[in-house]
Motif scaffolding. Sequence first.
Motif, PDB file in Angstrom:
ATOM      1  N   GLY A   1       0.824  -1.206   0.000  1.00  0.00           N
ATOM      2  CA  GLY A   1       0.000   0.000   0.000  1.00  0.00           C
ATOM      3  C   GLY A   1       0.856   1.252   0.000  1.00  0.00           C
ATOM      4  N   ALA A   2       1.900   1.260   0.819  1.00  0.00           N
ATOM      5  CA  ALA A   2       2.821   2.398   0.845  1.00  0.00           C
ATOM      6  C   ALA A   2       3.547   2.535  -0.482  1.00  0.00           C
ATOM      7  N   ALA A   3       3.889   1.405  -1.108  1.00  0.00           N
ATOM      8  CA  ALA A   3       4.564   1.452  -2.397  1.00  0.00           C
ATOM      9  C   ALA A   3       3.672   2.090  -3.460  1.00  0.00           C
ATOM     10  N   CYS A   4       2.391   1.793  -3.418  1.00  0.00           N
ATOM     11  CA  CYS A   4       1.455   2.386  -4.377  1.00  0.00           C
ATOM     12  C   CYS A   4       1.313   3.887  -4.147  1.00  0.00           C
ATOM     13  N   ARG A   5       1.213   4.299  -2.887  1.00  0.00           N
ATOM     14  CA  ARG A   5       1.137   5.732  -2.586  1.00  0.00           C
ATOM     15  C   ARG A   5       2.403   6.443  -3.086  1.00  0.00           C
ATOM     16  N   SER A   6       3.556   5.806  -2.871  1.00  0.00           N
ATOM     17  CA  SER A   6       4.816   6.397  -3.306  1.00  0.00           C
ATOM     18  C   SER A   6       4.858   6.512  -4.827  1.00  0.00           C
ATOM     19  N   ALA A   7       4.395   5.475  -5.520  1.00  0.00           N
ATOM     20  CA  ALA A   7       4.421   5.484  -6.983  1.00  0.00           C
ATOM     21  C   ALA A   7       3.545   6.598  -7.549  1.00  0.00           C
ATOM     22  N   ILE A   8       2.354   6.756  -6.997  1.00  0.00           N
ATOM     23  CA  ILE A   8       1.449   7.795  -7.490  1.00  0.00           C
ATOM     24  C   ILE A   8       1.994   9.184  -7.170  1.00  0.00           C
ATOM     25  N   SER A   9       2.562   9.351  -5.977  1.00  0.00           N
ATOM     26  CA  SER A   9       3.120  10.653  -5.597  1.00  0.00           C
ATOM     27  C   SER A   9       4.300  11.024  -6.486  1.00  0.00           C
ATOM     28  N   PHE A  10       5.171  10.052  -6.736  1.00  0.00           N
ATOM     29  CA  PHE A  10       6.326  10.332  -7.596  1.00  0.00           C
ATOM     30  C   PHE A  10       5.877  10.657  -9.014  1.00  0.00           C
ATOM     31  N   THR A  11       4.888   9.926  -9.529  1.00  0.00           N
ATOM     32  CA  THR A  11       4.382  10.193 -10.873  1.00  0.00           C
ATOM     33  C   THR A  11       3.828  11.605 -10.977  1.00  0.00           C
TER      34      THR A  11
ATOM     35  N   ALA B   1     -12.142   9.478 -14.492  1.00  0.00           N
ATOM     36  CA  ALA B   1     -11.453   8.201 -14.260  1.00  0.00           C
ATOM     37  C   ALA B   1     -10.379   8.350 -13.198  1.00  0.00           C
ATOM     38  N   LEU B   2      -9.701   9.486 -13.171  1.00  0.00           N
ATOM     39  CA  LEU B   2      -8.687   9.726 -12.150  1.00  0.00           C
ATOM     40  C   LEU B   2      -9.326   9.756 -10.763  1.00  0.00           C
ATOM     41  N   ALA B   3     -10.452  10.461 -10.650  1.00  0.00           N
ATOM     42  CA  ALA B   3     -11.135  10.534  -9.362  1.00  0.00           C
ATOM     43  C   ALA B   3     -11.608   9.146  -8.911  1.00  0.00           C
ATOM     44  N   LEU B   4     -12.178   8.372  -9.833  1.00  0.00           N
ATOM     45  CA  LEU B   4     -12.642   7.030  -9.486  1.00  0.00           C
ATOM     46  C   LEU B   4     -11.469   6.146  -9.082  1.00  0.00           C
ATOM     47  N   GLY B   5     -10.368   6.209  -9.835  1.00  0.00           N
ATOM     48  CA  GLY B   5      -9.214   5.386  -9.513  1.00  0.00           C
ATOM     49  C   GLY B   5      -8.641   5.692  -8.150  1.00  0.00           C
ATOM     50  N   LEU B   6      -8.516   6.970  -7.813  1.00  0.00           N
ATOM     51  CA  LEU B   6      -7.999   7.348  -6.494  1.00  0.00           C
ATOM     52  C   LEU B   6      -8.943   6.893  -5.383  1.00  0.00           C
ATOM     53  N   TYR B   7     -10.239   6.978  -5.649  1.00  0.00           N
ATOM     54  CA  TYR B   7     -11.215   6.507  -4.659  1.00  0.00           C
ATOM     55  C   TYR B   7     -11.087   4.999  -4.441  1.00  0.00           C
ATOM     56  N   LEU B   8     -10.917   4.247  -5.528  1.00  0.00           N
ATOM     57  CA  LEU B   8     -10.793   2.791  -5.404  1.00  0.00           C
ATOM     58  C   LEU B   8      -9.457   2.375  -4.788  1.00  0.00           C
ATOM     59  N   LEU B   9      -8.443   3.226  -4.921  1.00  0.00           N
ATOM     60  CA  LEU B   9      -7.134   2.919  -4.340  1.00  0.00           C
ATOM     61  C   LEU B   9      -7.072   3.259  -2.852  1.00  0.00           C
ATOM     62  N   ARG B  10      -7.924   4.152  -2.426  1.00  0.00           N
ATOM     63  CA  ARG B  10      -7.841   4.683  -1.051  1.00  0.00           C
ATOM     64  C   ARG B  10      -7.836   3.607   0.034  1.00  0.00           C
ATOM     65  N   PRO B  11      -8.662   2.545  -0.037  1.00  0.00           N
ATOM     66  CA  PRO B  11      -8.642   1.544   1.046  1.00  0.00           C
ATOM     67  C   PRO B  11      -7.283   0.882   1.241  1.00  0.00           C
ATOM     68  N   PHE B  12      -6.460   0.862   0.211  1.00  0.00           N
ATOM     69  CA  PHE B  12      -5.164   0.189   0.304  1.00  0.00           C
ATOM     70  C   PHE B  12      -4.052   1.112   0.783  1.00  0.00           C
ATOM     71  N   THR B  13      -4.269   2.420   0.706  1.00  0.00           N
ATOM     72  CA  THR B  13      -3.206   3.365   1.042  1.00  0.00           C
ATOM     73  C   THR B  13      -3.487   4.156   2.307  1.00  0.00           C
ATOM     74  N   THR B  14      -4.664   3.995   2.883  1.00  0.00           N
ATOM     75  CA  THR B  14      -4.996   4.725   4.113  1.00  0.00           C
ATOM     76  C   THR B  14      -4.012   4.351   5.227  1.00  0.00           C
ATOM     77  N   GLY B  15      -3.467   5.377   5.859  1.00  0.00           N
ATOM     78  CA  GLY B  15      -2.528   5.144   6.956  1.00  0.00           C
ATOM     79  C   GLY B  15      -1.096   4.929   6.523  1.00  0.00           C
ATOM     80  N   THR B  16      -0.815   5.007   5.222  1.00  0.00           N
ATOM     81  CA  THR B  16       0.553   4.823   4.732  1.00  0.00           C
ATOM     82  C   THR B  16       1.166   6.173   4.396  1.00  0.00           C
TER      83      THR B  16
END
Length: 438
Positions: A94-104, A197-212
């Motif tokens: 989850g933290a890796a995904c948050r890092s990837a999106i932030s870096f992008t 699509a960006l808004a939907l994707g971030l919403y669907l990703l949120r459960p995996f990155t919360t707290g990271t």
Amino acid sequence: MTDPAAAARIPGPRGGGPSGPREPRRALALLASVGDQAASSLTNILVLVLAARLSSADGFAAFSMVYVAFSVLLGANMAYVGQTVVLERGPGIGAACRSAISFTALASAGAALLLLPVGLLTAGAGGRSFLALAAVLSLVLVQDGLRYCFSALRQPHRAFAADLLRLACVVAALAVQPRGADPGRLVLVWGLSALPALALGLYLLRPFTTGTRAALRPYLRRGHLGQRFLVEFAVGNGSSQLAVFGLGVFATPLAVGALRGATTLFGPLNVLFNSANAFGPPFLGRLGGRRAVVRATAGLGLLFALTGAGWAAVLYALPDRLGRELLGETWTAAAALLPATGTQYAVMGLGTCALLTLRVLSPKATLSVQVVFSLLSVVLLLVGYALWGAPGAAWGLAAGSALKAVAAWTRVARLRPEPAGPAADGSGPAPTAPAASV
């Protein structure tokens, strides 16, 4: 890092952790992955088809130059960020995904700043198009980057949902644009249509990155695995894209429009090649011996080659009236390149399967083949254009693809099997890059 072929056989974490969303069943996950790849590829195809129908030949040439630049940036981000995040496993995903999106997001903002002087220094419609790309670049790159996060999380149905929305929005947004619309306007509409699509994707990703928390330093360290993947992309796909872009800058944008229009018609084959690259390594890894892998990929390569030749024949026989319905004014120039582009895609099918074989049996063997023969393809493209114009450039690309296929299969015949596990330096088996295209 984990060997992707082996990782496909090892159960991963359930979503973001013990309490995270459950993974879909394997069959549904496979269907969702194929569907997502098809949706993403179809989006790229329809964007170019709609832009060609709405634009004059000169307008589509300007749009094509900007789309080539975007394709290079998209591929670079896929190589540096996407291919590394899909190798992540374990509770830190989850933290890796948050890092990837932030870096992008940060990297794409930096790239957008570099595009501003290009837009300001380029005259006319081309300059306006580059300025529009700078305005929307972060939106489209982050939206695409979410696909790799969902792949790493083994949640392809979430990526599929977001990319279906992306497809629907971009088609609807471009379909209502007036004929003769400025290419800069088309680029802006195309980019802004990614917002839902960006808004939907971030919403669907949120459960995996919360707290990271995002960690950006690993992406900047020397020896980051993405650097190796970026080199392969640069010499494999990016070099040919930049060569085509150079034709538009130093020769004529109409050549870019013709090449882009011709390759757009072969979009279904890109879906086929990319699907083989995405799902081939895990399947081939289960076959066991080297002989079984080579037999399977050789048969698949022949099937791809026949499919490419057959699709080229269908397009060549297409009446001009239907061709103009697809590509508008660009059809005439693109139709003249169909024999060369069809040949290129036929031999690309063989080459794709040879590189896929090397990825499974000897992952480090692909880099040298990509470097030498991708650069040779660029030379042949430029020489072909200098001698015979756009048709010569197309035949140059076809010759380069044929030579790469021969070299890759020769390497397959000579290689000795490598150990299946990843190397100690982290340069073990990696996800296969998409098939090279113009």
